[in-house]
Design an enzyme around this catalytic site. Structure first.
Site, short mmCIF file in Angstrom:
data_model
loop_
_atom_site.label_atom_id
_atom_site.label_comp_id
_atom_site.label_asym_id
_atom_site.label_seq_id
_atom_site.Cartn_x
_atom_site.Cartn_y
_atom_site.Cartn_z
N ASN A 190 0.85 -1.19 0.00
CA ASN A 190 0.00 0.00 0.00
C ASN A 190 0.88 1.24 0.00
O ASN A 190 2.11 1.14 0.04
CB ASN A 190 -0.96 -0.03 1.19
N PHE B 141 -4.48 3.75 14.59
CA PHE B 141 -4.79 4.75 13.57
C PHE B 141 -5.96 4.27 12.74
O PHE B 141 -6.21 3.07 12.65
CB PHE B 141 -3.57 4.97 12.64
N LYS C 268 -14.15 1.50 16.15
CA LYS C 268 -12.85 0.81 16.23
C LYS C 268 -12.33 0.75 17.66
O LYS C 268 -11.77 -0.25 18.10
CB LYS C 268 -11.82 1.54 15.36
N1 CTP Z 1 -3.97 -2.85 12.24
C1 CTP Z 1 -3.28 -3.91 12.78
N2 CTP Z 1 -3.30 -5.12 12.15
C2 CTP Z 1 -3.98 -5.29 11.01
C3 CTP Z 1 -4.68 -4.20 10.46
C4 CTP Z 1 -4.66 -2.99 11.09
O1 CTP Z 1 -2.69 -3.77 13.83
N3 CTP Z 1 -3.96 -6.48 10.43
C5 CTP Z 1 -3.94 -1.56 12.95
C6 CTP Z 1 -3.27 -0.46 12.17
O2 CTP Z 1 -1.88 -0.34 12.47
C7 CTP Z 1 -4.02 0.78 12.62
C8 CTP Z 1 -5.43 0.24 12.82
O3 CTP Z 1 -5.26 -1.14 13.12
O4 CTP Z 1 -3.56 1.23 13.85
C9 CTP Z 1 -6.23 0.39 11.57
O5 CTP Z 1 -7.35 -0.37 11.68
P1 CTP Z 1 -8.18 -0.86 10.44
O6 CTP Z 1 -9.35 -1.58 10.99
O7 CTP Z 1 -7.35 -1.52 9.42
O8 CTP Z 1 -8.65 0.49 9.93
P2 CTP Z 1 -8.57 1.13 8.55
O9 CTP Z 1 -7.20 0.99 7.98
O10 CTP Z 1 -9.07 2.50 8.74
O11 CTP Z 1 -9.51 0.23 7.67
P3 CTP Z 1 -11.04 -0.17 7.62
O12 CTP Z 1 -11.82 0.61 8.61
O13 CTP Z 1 -11.42 0.13 6.24
O14 CTP Z 1 -11.02 -1.63 7.95
#
Ligand code: CTP
Length: 428
Positions: free
Chosen positions: A227, A344, A358
């Site tokens: 990404n 984040f 979240k």
């Molecule tokens: N994170 C993590 N492990 C993952 C995915 C995300 O620790 N496998 C952490 C990231 O480092 C960040 C946060 O979780 O701190 C982001 O959460 P995520 O749910 O992925 O949020 P978004 O990226 O905003 O995506 P979405 O809401 O679209 O799922």
């Protein structure tokens, strides 16, 4: 002045790290400046050492060059320059003004007198006149010289001008006499310098783990899913925590950035490797900030051979474990409030609502929300604007450099760690 020295100073404006010029003047205590260099570097500073001619009689410039990793400035005009360049000599004055701080340790009676009277006859005294950065002076001399009305009058002049004096200690002096004049301890000098830079010491003794950058999920030996994360926000957090005296562990995905030298950096590629690196260390951390853009999926079966271009292919993706949510559950299961967990979120709509969701889903203390629909901030930018969402609060951090935003996130982490006493009365 030689262009090499100009170059060293000119780099300052571009570097991510703060730069401190350390003037070493001639005295037995000159050797103690080596420890000051080390401690400043531990706090994430680049140190440019400037030695007076007398200082070089006590310690060789090579010692400081080796320690600081920077060329030591030993004279107004670099050795071997037959025709000193006037333009360069003028230019260095403007560059000097961009230093973050000028520290002189040890400062002799002579150097103090020159500064007080505005005499600019060597590099250090010229730099003092040229810089607008905060100036910190740690005197060291014989007790009679220290107590002499001339020295005290010069110090008064400097104090009135806003120069910060780190008072010398008392004890046995190198000259065999007993009294005031002994260089203050390196810790005190470093603390005073950082304080003048407005750097709080409020994370001293605490371990802060930061994840940064993207993860790469391999498809075959040459391709991966990735990404656009640059890692800049996570690296800024590591830098900011170092400046506040934390021990910093940086778990970094692949980025083009140079990690701060004083951080313990673990380089990883995949989400699984990042997870292992974090879970191996989480229990000894006081604060964990997950700024990494962790890939949500990995390829189920990675091809051992490079996939040939023979028409369409199908990749089967499996979800990666959510490291932040795992940490939230582990901490919850352990019945602990530490480490402080901050995640984040990149959102384009319903920012607060999604962040709060979240927060509760992942059992964390705060979610830092980026509005990724706004141009000029966020991914690969030097600046950011975020909202720090906690259970009871949503604090907007208006657009600022990522380093400034990082400081506000650390402020929030500290508030979570040490809630204001009044807050406890209303807590459940
Ligand atoms: N994170 C993590 N492990 C993952 C995915 C995300 O620790 N496998 C952490 C990231 O480092 C960040 C946060 O979780 O701190 C982001 O959460 P995520 O749910 O992925 O949020 P978004 O990226 O905003 O995506 P979405 O809401 O679209 O799922």
């Amino acid at each position: 002045m030689g262009t090499d020295i100009l170059q060293l100073l000119a780099e300052e404006g571009q570097g991510a790290n703060m730069k401190i010029a350390l003037g070493v003047s001639g005295g037995i205590a000159a050797y103690k400046a080596a420890e000051i260099v080390r401690q400043l570097q531990e706090r994430g500073a680049r140190v440019q050492v400037i030695m007076t001619a007398a200082a070089q009689e006590f310690v060789r410039p090579l010692t400081f060059a080796a320690l600081s990793g920077e060329k030591v400035i030993t004279s107004m005009f670099s050795a071997g320059a037959e025709q000193p360049n006037l333009d360069s000599a003028v230019e260095h004055i403007s560059v000097a003004q961009s230093l973050d701080a000028l520290l002189v340790a040890p400062a002799t009676a002579d150097t103090i007198a020159k500064f007080a009277q505005g005499i600019a006859n060597d590099f250090l005294s010229t730099l003092y006149l040229a810089t607008k950065a905060p100036v910190i002076i740690a005197p060291a001399m014989n007790v009679n010289m220290w107590e002499h009305p001339a020295t005290q009058a010069n110090l008064d002049i400097l104090r009135r001008r806003g120069v910060h004096i780190v008072e010398p200690g008392s004890g046995y002096l190198a000259c065999g006499m007993v009294g005031a004049g002994r260089l203050a301890e390196p810790e005190q000098i470093v603390a005073a310098t950082l304080e003048q830079l407005g750097m709080a010491q409020d994370l001293a003794g605490q371990t802060v783990l930061v994840t940064a950058g993207p993860t790469h999920e391999p498809i075959d030996p040459v391709r991966y899913l990735g990404n656009r994360s640059s890692g800049k926000m996570g690296y800024a957090l590591a830098e900011a925590a170092l400046r506040r005296a934390a021990k910093v562990i940086l778990v970094s995905g692949p980025t083009a950035l140079q990690p701060p030298a004083a951080a313990e950096t673990i380089f990883v590629e995949t989400a699984q490797q990042m997870r292992t690196a974090v879970l191996d260390r989480w229990e000894r951390c006081d604060v964990i900030i997950m700024a990494a853009a962790v890939a949500d999926f990995h390829v189920k079966s990675i091809s051992p051979e490079k996939i040939k271009r023979n028409g369409a292919i199908e990749l089967q993706l499996e979800p990666n474990a959510d490291i932040l949510a795992d940490l939230g559950s582990l901490r919850h299961a352990a019945g602990k409030r530490t480490p402080v967990l901050i995640g984040f979120a990149a959102e384009t709509q319903s920012l607060l609502e999604n962040a709060r969701d979240k927060l509760t889903r992942k059992l964390v203390d705060a979610i830092v929300v980026n509005d990724v629909s706004r141009p000029g901030i966020g991914f690969n930018s030097e600046r950011n604007e975020v909202t720090i969402v906690t259970a009871g609060d949503a604090i907007l951090v208006p657009e600022a450099s990522k380093l400034d935003v990082a400081q506000r996130i650390l402020d929030a982490a500290l508030r979570i760690r040490q809630p204001h006493p009044a807050a406890a009365i209303f807590a459940d």
